[in-house]
Design a protein around this motif. Structure first.
Motif, short mmCIF file in Angstrom:
data_model
loop_
_atom_site.label_atom_id
_atom_site.label_comp_id
_atom_site.label_asym_id
_atom_site.label_seq_id
_atom_site.Cartn_x
_atom_site.Cartn_y
_atom_site.Cartn_z
N SER A 91 -8.46 70.82 52.97
CA SER A 91 -8.36 70.10 51.70
C SER A 91 -8.69 68.63 51.88
O SER A 91 -8.65 68.10 52.99
CB SER A 91 -6.94 70.21 51.12
N GLY A 92 -9.03 67.98 50.77
CA GLY A 92 -9.31 66.54 50.79
C GLY A 92 -8.08 65.77 51.22
O GLY A 92 -8.17 64.79 51.97
N ARG A 93 -6.95 66.25 50.77
CA ARG A 93 -5.68 65.59 51.11
C ARG A 93 -5.47 65.57 52.61
O ARG A 93 -5.15 64.54 53.20
CB ARG A 93 -4.56 66.38 50.42
N ARG A 94 -5.69 66.72 53.25
CA ARG A 94 -5.53 66.80 54.71
C ARG A 94 -6.56 65.94 55.43
O ARG A 94 -6.29 65.39 56.50
CB ARG A 94 -5.65 68.25 55.20
N ALA A 95 -7.75 65.82 54.84
CA ALA A 95 -8.78 64.99 55.44
C ALA A 95 -8.31 63.53 55.45
O ALA A 95 -8.44 62.83 56.45
CB ALA A 95 -10.09 65.12 54.67
N LEU A 96 -7.75 63.10 54.32
CA LEU A 96 -7.26 61.73 54.23
C LEU A 96 -6.10 61.50 55.20
O LEU A 96 -6.00 60.47 55.84
CB LEU A 96 -6.82 61.40 52.80
N GLN A 97 -5.25 62.51 55.31
CA GLN A 97 -4.13 62.41 56.26
C GLN A 97 -4.65 62.25 57.68
O GLN A 97 -4.16 61.45 58.46
CB GLN A 97 -3.24 63.65 56.19
N TYR A 98 -5.66 63.03 58.01
CA TYR A 98 -6.24 62.96 59.35
C TYR A 98 -6.80 61.57 59.63
O TYR A 98 -6.67 61.03 60.72
CB TYR A 98 -7.33 64.02 59.53
N LEU A 99 -7.46 61.02 58.60
CA LEU A 99 -8.05 59.70 58.78
C LEU A 99 -6.99 58.61 58.76
O LEU A 99 -7.21 57.50 59.24
CB LEU A 99 -9.06 59.42 57.64
N GLY A 100 -5.83 58.94 58.20
CA GLY A 100 -4.78 57.94 58.10
C GLY A 100 -4.86 57.18 56.79
O GLY A 100 -4.36 56.07 56.66
N LEU A 101 -5.50 57.80 55.80
CA LEU A 101 -5.69 57.14 54.52
C LEU A 101 -4.74 57.63 53.44
O LEU A 101 -4.78 57.16 52.31
CB LEU A 101 -7.11 57.40 54.00
N ASP A 102 -3.92 58.61 53.74
CA ASP A 102 -3.03 59.16 52.73
C ASP A 102 -1.94 58.15 52.43
O ASP A 102 -1.15 57.80 53.31
CB ASP A 102 -2.42 60.47 53.25
N GLU A 103 -1.88 57.68 51.18
CA GLU A 103 -0.90 56.64 50.82
C GLU A 103 0.52 57.10 51.03
O GLU A 103 1.40 56.30 51.33
CB GLU A 103 -1.06 56.23 49.35
N GLU A 104 0.75 58.39 50.87
CA GLU A 104 2.13 58.86 50.93
C GLU A 104 2.65 59.02 52.35
O GLU A 104 3.83 59.08 52.57
CB GLU A 104 2.26 60.18 50.17
N ILE A 105 1.71 59.10 53.29
CA ILE A 105 2.16 59.19 54.68
C ILE A 105 1.77 57.90 55.37
O ILE A 105 0.61 57.67 55.66
CB ILE A 105 1.51 60.40 55.40
N GLN A 106 2.72 57.05 55.58
CA GLN A 106 2.44 55.75 56.18
C GLN A 106 2.25 55.90 57.68
O GLN A 106 3.07 56.49 58.36
CB GLN A 106 3.60 54.78 55.93
N LYS A 107 1.13 55.38 58.13
CA LYS A 107 0.86 55.47 59.56
C LYS A 107 1.51 54.30 60.26
O LYS A 107 1.35 53.16 59.86
CB LYS A 107 -0.65 55.44 59.81
N LYS A 108 2.26 54.59 61.29
CA LYS A 108 2.93 53.50 62.00
C LYS A 108 1.96 52.81 62.95
O LYS A 108 2.07 51.63 63.22
CB LYS A 108 4.12 54.04 62.78
N GLU A 109 0.99 53.59 63.46
CA GLU A 109 0.02 52.98 64.38
C GLU A 109 -0.87 52.02 63.61
O GLU A 109 -1.23 52.26 62.48
CB GLU A 109 -0.87 54.04 65.04
N THR A 110 -1.26 50.93 64.25
CA THR A 110 -2.07 49.92 63.57
C THR A 110 -3.47 50.40 63.28
O THR A 110 -4.06 50.05 62.28
CB THR A 110 -2.14 48.62 64.39
N ASN A 111 -4.03 51.23 64.16
CA ASN A 111 -5.40 51.64 63.90
C ASN A 111 -5.49 52.81 62.91
O ASN A 111 -6.52 53.07 62.35
CB ASN A 111 -6.15 51.97 65.19
N GLY A 112 -4.37 53.47 62.69
CA GLY A 112 -4.34 54.51 61.66
C GLY A 112 -5.07 55.79 62.01
O GLY A 112 -5.15 56.71 61.22
N PHE A 113 -5.63 55.90 63.20
CA PHE A 113 -6.33 57.13 63.55
C PHE A 113 -5.35 58.19 64.01
O PHE A 113 -4.44 57.92 64.76
CB PHE A 113 -7.32 56.88 64.70
#
Lengths: 153, 236
Positions: free
Chosen positions: B60-82
């Motif tokens: 899904s598009g949602r999972r793609a964004l999560q993988y990239l670290g772009l999902d607004e609802e899941i905040q990435k703690k890592e600075t690079n977001g990958f």
């Protein structure tokens, strides 16, 4: 060796007949080309996924068409769309064509027409499944006898 | 190419950390494939692997964004977001429940971190309006399903070429900077309008946009794509 040759010949002939009968089209050949020593049964694996998909969708459509309170044609259309997509990706030409015909009856919200189409679709699916399983069995027999599956050039 | 102490140090670091700081020709293109159909995911995965790519397939598009670290609802703690490896190319189905491929394309192109990643759209419907809309939004190419090996090969070819050219430009600029410290020629002399690049950002992909396809070599295979031909003429 002679036994393997016989099996390989049967495989080639049977494969050709599937194309001639329109059961599968060029996309099936394209998928065959993706097989190699590392992935010798790729087509069989994709076909298995397709069979599961197809059965689930046909079942869902049958249930949807049975609803006394009214048929959800939007859901039917969604199922047809998915099935048309996956049958196209695997090269299952007659199943794909059955989906195309089905779509026009679903668009017209014609329940009787849809029921007939679903029956036709089920028939095409059964035919495809039987024939491909025969082909895959030959494939496995060749490998079990120590031979290699004839590759498309 | 003259090797000075600086480069030798980098080489040693590469060995110690196992980090590939420079991209060689043998590094595989990492593709993020997005499709809600299991059958199609299996096929595209195989097509990409056969074309020597690393593949991450999501449904899904949602999972793609999560993988990239772009999902607004899941905040990435890592600075690079990958979440994992750097993605070099995104290939996505158009018709998907929830988020369409078009919506995913928009989100990627709106993101400053990921807008450089080429996005290819796949669709079973050959609708000109749809193709145009996607290209206008910055899609690299549009493939009509069923996807064939020749489609994938063509896309990987020009993605690899653009990546390599991007690195060559980076390398050339870095050498110029190293040799000519007094010359402040940070303005680019080629077509791409990338900001003055820093050597540390070697993970960024080439600064190509869908219109600047003039930087890609005009081999017969790139011109085979009808959408490429469309883009060439529209950018003139």
């Amino acid at each position: 060796m002679d036994f393997v040759n016989q099996l390989q010949r049967k495989f080639i002939d049977y494969s050709s007949s599937l194309h001639r009968e329109g059961i599968v089209d060029d996309q099936f050949t394209q998928l065959r080309k993706l097989e190699d020593e590392n992935s010798p049964h790729f087509v069989m694996e994709v076909a298995s996924l397709f069979f599961e998909d197809c059965e689930k969708l046909i079942n869902n459509m049958a249930i949807a068409l049975e609803q006394k309170q009214g048929v959800d044609f939007k859901q039917i259309d969604e199922c047809i769309h998915q099935l048309k997509g996956s049958s196209s990706s695997i090269g299952a030409m007659r199943v794909k064509n059955a989906c195309i015909a089905f779509r026009s009856f679903s668009d017209a919200q014609n329940r009787e027409g849809c029921l007939r189409c679903l029956q036709q679709l089920s028939h095409e699916y059964s035919l495809l499944k039987n024939k491909l399983q025969t082909l895959f069995l030959l494939e496995q027999q060749i490998v079990a006898a120590g031979g290699s599956i004839p590759r498309v050039h | 190419m003259a090797r000075n102490g600086g480069v030798a140090w980098m080489r040693t670091t590469e060995k110690i950390d196992g980090y590939d700081l420079s991209t060689s020709d043998t590094e595989e293109v990492h593709v993020l494939a997005v499709d809600d159909s299991l059958v199609d995911r299996k096929v595209i995965e195989r097509l990409l692997r056969i074309s020597s790519c690393k593949v991450t397939a999501v449904d899904s598009g949602r999972r793609a964004l999560q993988y990239l670290g772009l999902d607004e609802e899941i905040q990435k703690k890592e600075t690079n977001g990958f979440d994992g490896l750097k993605v070099d190319l995104i290939i996505t189905d158009y018709c998907m429940p929830g988020m369409t491929g078009y919506e995913l394309l928009k989100k990627v192109k709106e993101s400053s971190a990921f807008r450089e990643i080429p996005v290819v759209i796949m669709s079973s419907e050959n609708v000109i309006a749809r193709i145009d809309r996607c290209l206008e939004e910055g899609a690299e190419d549009f493939i009509v399903k069923p996807v064939k090996l020749s489609d994938v090969k063509r896309i990987i070819d020009y993605t690899t070429t653009e990546l390599r050219e991007g690195e060559q430009r980076e390398g050339a600029r870095a050498r110029r900077r190293g040799i000519n410290k007094r010359k402040q020629r940070e303005g680019d002399d080629d077509l791409s309008s990338s900001p003055p690049s820093t050597l540390s950002s070697s993970t960024s992909s080439s600064p190509s946009s869908s219109i600047q396809s003039a930087t890609a070599p005009l081999s017969p295979s790139t011109l085979d794509s009808p959408t490429r031909r469309l883009k060439m003429t529209s950018s003139e």
